[in-house]
Design a protein around this motif. Structure first.
Motif, PDB file in Angstrom:
ATOM      1  N   PHE A  86      -2.226  -7.578  -5.446  1.00 55.99           N
ATOM      2  CA  PHE A  86      -3.826  -6.731  -5.320  1.00 55.99           C
ATOM      3  C   PHE A  86      -4.083  -5.754  -4.943  1.00 55.99           C
ATOM      4  CE2 PHE A  86      -8.557  -7.309  -3.793  1.00 55.99           C
ATOM      5  CZ  PHE A  86      -8.832  -6.849  -5.052  1.00 55.99           C
ATOM      6  N   LEU A  87      -3.700  -5.254  -3.749  1.00 51.22           N
ATOM      7  CA  LEU A  87      -4.394  -4.316  -3.163  1.00 51.22           C
ATOM      8  C   LEU A  87      -2.851  -2.777  -3.397  1.00 51.22           C
ATOM      9  CD1 LEU A  87      -4.297  -5.173   0.739  1.00 51.22           C
ATOM     10  CD2 LEU A  87      -5.802  -4.555  -0.544  1.00 51.22           C
ATOM     11  N   ARG A  88      -2.058  -3.107  -4.209  1.00 57.32           N
ATOM     12  CA  ARG A  88      -1.164  -1.903  -5.114  1.00 57.32           C
ATOM     13  C   ARG A  88      -1.766  -1.592  -6.155  1.00 57.32           C
ATOM     14  NH1 ARG A  88       5.000  -4.589  -5.143  1.00 57.32           N
ATOM     15  NH2 ARG A  88       5.334  -3.518  -3.096  1.00 57.32           N
ATOM     16  N   ASP A  89      -2.848  -2.457  -7.128  1.00 55.34           N
ATOM     17  CA  ASP A  89      -3.496  -1.906  -7.495  1.00 55.34           C
ATOM     18  C   ASP A  89      -5.304  -1.588  -7.437  1.00 55.34           C
ATOM     19  OD1 ASP A  89      -1.952  -2.952  -9.150  1.00 55.34           O
ATOM     20  OD2 ASP A  89      -2.824  -5.133 -10.079  1.00 55.34           O
ATOM     21  N   VAL A  90      -5.841  -1.770  -6.089  1.00 56.44           N
ATOM     22  CA  VAL A  90      -6.573  -1.336  -5.795  1.00 56.44           C
ATOM     23  C   VAL A  90      -6.665   0.348  -5.815  1.00 56.44           C
ATOM     24  CG1 VAL A  90      -8.475  -1.436  -4.066  1.00 56.44           C
ATOM     25  CG2 VAL A  90      -7.323  -3.081  -4.933  1.00 56.44           C
ATOM     26  N   LYS A  91      -4.902   0.801  -5.329  1.00 56.08           N
ATOM     27  CA  LYS A  91      -4.504   1.699  -4.297  1.00 56.08           C
ATOM     28  C   LYS A  91      -4.422   2.720  -5.527  1.00 56.08           C
ATOM     29  CE  LYS A  91      -5.065   2.185  -0.181  1.00 56.08           C
ATOM     30  NZ  LYS A  91      -6.308   3.618   0.502  1.00 56.08           N
ATOM     31  N   TYR A  92      -3.716   2.014  -7.016  1.00 56.75           N
ATOM     32  CA  TYR A  92      -3.880   2.392  -7.701  1.00 56.75           C
ATOM     33  C   TYR A  92      -4.842   3.274  -8.356  1.00 56.75           C
ATOM     34  CZ  TYR A  92      -2.341   4.316 -12.511  1.00 56.75           C
ATOM     35  OH  TYR A  92      -1.408   4.600 -13.392  1.00 56.75           O
ATOM     36  N   PHE A  93      -5.800   2.287  -8.518  1.00 56.55           N
ATOM     37  CA  PHE A  93      -6.969   2.800  -9.235  1.00 56.55           C
ATOM     38  C   PHE A  93      -8.276   3.777  -8.349  1.00 56.55           C
ATOM     39  CE2 PHE A  93      -5.228  -1.087 -12.054  1.00 56.55           C
ATOM     40  CZ  PHE A  93      -5.086   0.361 -12.901  1.00 56.55           C
ATOM     41  N   TYR A  94      -8.226   2.862  -7.237  1.00 53.16           N
ATOM     42  CA  TYR A  94      -8.910   4.149  -6.451  1.00 53.16           C
ATOM     43  C   TYR A  94      -8.267   4.260  -4.291  1.00 53.16           C
ATOM     44  CZ  TYR A  94     -11.630   1.086  -9.882  1.00 53.16           C
ATOM     45  OH  TYR A  94     -12.052   0.905 -10.560  1.00 53.16           O
ATOM     46  N   PRO A  95      -7.695   5.771  -4.785  1.00 54.45           N
ATOM     47  CA  PRO A  95      -7.070   5.789  -4.356  1.00 54.45           C
ATOM     48  C   PRO A  95      -7.637   6.858  -2.612  1.00 54.45           C
ATOM     49  CG  PRO A  95      -6.538   7.351  -5.646  1.00 54.45           C
ATOM     50  CD  PRO A  95      -6.782   6.752  -6.739  1.00 54.45           C
ATOM     51  N   GLN A  96      -8.956   7.004  -3.184  1.00 52.50           N
ATOM     52  CA  GLN A  96     -10.025   7.637  -2.909  1.00 52.50           C
ATOM     53  C   GLN A  96     -11.132   6.278  -1.804  1.00 52.50           C
ATOM     54  OE1 GLN A  96     -10.697   7.073  -5.670  1.00 52.50           O
ATOM     55  NE2 GLN A  96     -12.259   6.570  -6.457  1.00 52.50           N
ATOM     56  N   LYS A  97     -10.279   5.316  -1.958  1.00 56.14           N
ATOM     57  CA  LYS A  97     -11.388   4.214  -1.361  1.00 56.14           C
ATOM     58  C   LYS A  97     -10.404   3.435   0.083  1.00 56.14           C
ATOM     59  CE  LYS A  97     -14.143   3.193  -5.122  1.00 56.14           C
ATOM     60  NZ  LYS A  97     -16.099   3.571  -5.116  1.00 56.14           N
ATOM     61  N   SER A  98     -11.139   3.443   0.646  1.00 57.35           N
ATOM     62  CA  SER A  98     -10.842   2.879   2.149  1.00 57.35           C
ATOM     63  C   SER A  98     -10.450   1.311   1.962  1.00 57.35           C
ATOM     64  CB  SER A  98     -11.466   2.851   3.343  1.00 57.35           C
ATOM     65  OG  SER A  98     -12.883   2.386   3.282  1.00 57.35           O
ATOM     66  N   VAL A  99      -9.508   0.598   2.615  1.00 55.63           N
ATOM     67  CA  VAL A  99      -9.112  -0.617   2.583  1.00 55.63           C
ATOM     68  C   VAL A  99      -9.551  -0.463   3.846  1.00 55.63           C
ATOM     69  CG1 VAL A  99      -7.886  -3.110   1.885  1.00 55.63           C
ATOM     70  CG2 VAL A  99      -7.811  -0.671   0.197  1.00 55.63           C
ATOM     71  N   TRP A 100     -10.279  -1.872   4.642  1.00 50.54           N
ATOM     72  CA  TRP A 100      -9.896  -2.764   5.572  1.00 50.54           C
ATOM     73  C   TRP A 100      -9.949  -3.955   5.319  1.00 50.54           C
ATOM     74  CZ3 TRP A 100     -13.901  -1.221   9.638  1.00 50.54           C
ATOM     75  CH2 TRP A 100     -14.329  -0.071  10.147  1.00 50.54           C
TER      76      TRP A 100
END
Length: 172
Positions: A86-100
């Motif tokens: 899931f986080l791979r997809d998040v970073k692929y689509f939204y590299p500018q968004k932070s993940v906490w």
């Protein structure tokens, strides 16, 4: 993997407005935990492709700062692989968004032989800020949005990797 809750436009679990995912399952059972209903690995709903799509869509507005993952315990073995995908997809689509990611394990525990795996490593490389450490009721701190006891830290993981030592996150 199962999850107990999703909060959209959450302002309590990281800076700005965020989407927060509360995964199910925790074997730590910290006394005074604010979320004991998430301890049961079978509590909540299945994390499906549709769930992923809804979460990814919730991150699309510019006013959403990023994603926060809480629990339960995201670094339980039962949760890690699904979160990695899931986080791979998040970073692929939204590299500018932070993940906490909020965990009861310390960063040092996650890097220890007992807890470390290639999946753990992959997750750590997709996270911007790691809130680490178990909640300790006797060290409770009031009025802090991002952690509940004095032993917990907010670690800037990219800066820590660059410095080869722990760098604490500072709000800007």
């Amino acid at each position: 993997m199962k999850y107990c809750n999703i909060k959209y436009r959450d302002h309590s679990n990281g800076p700005g407005l965020r989407t927060s995912l509360f995964v199910s399952g925790c074997t730590r059972h910290c006394p005074g935990c604010f979320n004991p209903e998430t301890w049961d690995f079978n509590n909540g709903d299945n994390f499906t492709e549709l769930t992923k799509e809804i979460l990814l869509e919730s991150l699309s507005p510019d006013y959403i700062s990023g994603l926060s993952i809480l629990g339960g315990e995201p670094f339980e073995w039962d949760n890690q692989l699904e979160l990695l995908f899931f986080l791979r997809d998040v970073k692929y689509f939204y590299p500018q968004k932070s993940v906490w990611l909020f965990t009861g394990f310390t960063y040092e525990e996650l890097l220890s032989k007992a807890r470390y795996s290639v999946i753990t490593n992959g997750l750590l490389h997709l996270i911007n800020v790691l809130k680490d450490g178990s909640y300790i009721k006797e060290q409770h701190i009031s009025g802090n949005h991002f952690y509940g006891s004095a032993n917990q830290r907010l670690i800037d993981l990219p800066a820590s990797r660059s410095a080869n030592s722990i760098v604490l996150w500072e709000s800007t």
